[in-house]
Design an enzyme around this catalytic site. Structure first.
Site, short mmCIF file in Angstrom:
data_model
loop_
_atom_site.label_atom_id
_atom_site.label_comp_id
_atom_site.label_asym_id
_atom_site.label_seq_id
_atom_site.Cartn_x
_atom_site.Cartn_y
_atom_site.Cartn_z
N LEU A 287 0.85 -1.20 0.00
CA LEU A 287 0.00 0.00 0.00
C LEU A 287 0.89 1.25 0.00
O LEU A 287 1.93 1.28 0.66
CB LEU A 287 -0.90 -0.01 1.23
CG LEU A 287 -1.95 -1.14 1.23
CD1 LEU A 287 -2.59 -1.26 2.59
CD2 LEU A 287 -2.99 -0.90 0.14
N ASN B 257 -2.41 -5.52 9.11
CA ASN B 257 -2.13 -6.62 8.19
C ASN B 257 -1.94 -7.92 8.97
O ASN B 257 -1.48 -7.90 10.12
CB ASN B 257 -0.85 -6.32 7.40
CG ASN B 257 -0.52 -7.41 6.37
OD1 ASN B 257 -1.39 -7.86 5.64
ND2 ASN B 257 0.72 -7.86 6.35
N HIS C 294 0.08 -11.61 8.70
CA HIS C 294 1.18 -12.23 7.97
C HIS C 294 1.39 -13.64 8.53
O HIS C 294 1.44 -13.80 9.76
CB HIS C 294 2.45 -11.38 8.15
CG HIS C 294 3.62 -11.90 7.38
ND1 HIS C 294 3.75 -11.74 6.01
CD2 HIS C 294 4.71 -12.60 7.78
CE1 HIS C 294 4.88 -12.32 5.62
NE2 HIS C 294 5.47 -12.85 6.66
N ALA D 282 5.17 1.97 5.55
CA ALA D 282 5.55 2.03 4.13
C ALA D 282 6.38 0.82 3.69
O ALA D 282 6.54 0.57 2.50
CB ALA D 282 6.33 3.30 3.85
N GLY D 283 6.85 0.05 4.69
CA GLY D 283 7.70 -1.09 4.33
C GLY D 283 6.92 -2.35 4.04
O GLY D 283 5.69 -2.35 4.05
N ASP E 178 5.81 -5.67 5.50
CA ASP E 178 5.67 -6.45 6.74
C ASP E 178 6.55 -5.89 7.87
O ASP E 178 7.08 -6.64 8.68
CB ASP E 178 6.03 -7.93 6.48
CG ASP E 178 5.13 -8.53 5.40
OD1 ASP E 178 5.63 -9.33 4.59
OD2 ASP E 178 3.93 -8.18 5.36
C1 GRF Z 1 -3.13 -15.50 4.80
O1 GRF Z 1 -2.34 -16.48 5.46
C2 GRF Z 1 -2.38 -14.20 4.79
O2 GRF Z 1 -1.63 -13.93 5.97
C3 GRF Z 1 -1.44 -14.43 3.63
O3 GRF Z 1 -2.24 -15.06 2.65
C4 GRF Z 1 -3.26 -15.79 3.33
C5 GRF Z 1 -4.57 -15.29 2.81
O4 GRF Z 1 -5.50 -16.25 3.11
N1 GRF Z 1 -0.89 -13.20 3.14
P1 GRF Z 1 -7.07 -15.91 2.86
O5 GRF Z 1 -7.16 -15.24 1.49
O6 GRF Z 1 -7.48 -14.99 3.98
O7 GRF Z 1 -7.73 -17.25 2.92
#
Ligand code: GRF
Length: 186
Positions: A89, A101, A103, A136-137, A139
């Protein structure tokens, strides 16, 4: 708490937020960077507004960022949730609204788009998922919460990712509930 959720994939994280009936959060719209994703279908099934903002439709990245910001802000969100949204973004969005977010790794380990594959390849015994504020980075924003998930013998990227996503969905709902109850982050 009014949420706009951004997805790129199947949207199981989104589904968890939609199903968390007792959480004081309300998904007001779902956006994606591509058509036909599971996340958009899950939103449409609930009669929620959806939008798609595709990077290739714009001559420059900044134009995509600005268009996405307008689409997001049209829904007056208190918070944006990036749940499997696979785009970085830009300032137009990040300067206008707070973004959280999820991750599928224990940041700062294994940032980027192949976190589960990288953790498995590295041979870790424990991995997990992280919820963090987006800056801005890639993760790199301040960590809000994390859940640990054990790697099992014979795990593949898919079996491990599915196990992580179970924890990730619980973490996301818990984080959003907490952010709805204590709005000092605003
Ligand atoms: C999740 O594990 C998210 O952290 C990663 O991709 C996956 C997306 O899963 N970036 P979904 O689309 O919510 O099922």
């Amino acid at each position: 708490l009014r949420l706009v959720v951004l997805v790129s994939g199947s949207g199981t994280n989104l589904q968890a937020v939609l199903d968390a009936a007792d959480a004081p959060v309300r998904v007001v719209a779902v956006g994606a960077d591509r058509d036909g994703t599971g996340g958009l279908e899950r939103a449409a099934a609930r009669g929620l507004p959806t939008f798609v903002c595709r990077v290739p439709d714009f001559a420059v990245r900044a134009a995509w960022d600005e268009a996405l910001a307008r689409l997001v802000l049209d829904h007056a969100p208190d918070l944006v949730v990036s749940a499997g949204f696979m785009r970085i973004l830009g300032p137009a969005v990040l300067d206008a609204v707070r973004v959280v977010n999820t991750h599928p790794a224990l940041l700062p380990s294994f940032p980027g788009a192949h976190a589960v594959r990288d953790a498995l390849a590295h041979g870790v015994r424990v991995t997990g998922c992280t919820c963090h504020w987006v800056d801005a980075g890639v993760d790199t924003g301040p960590i809000i919460d994390q859940r640990a998930v054990r790697v099992e013998p014979g795990d593949t990227e898919d079996t491990l990712h599915e196990r992580i996503k179970v924890a990730e969905r619980e973490m996301l709902v818990d984080v959003l509930t907490a952010l709805a109850e204590d709005r000092s982050w605003r």
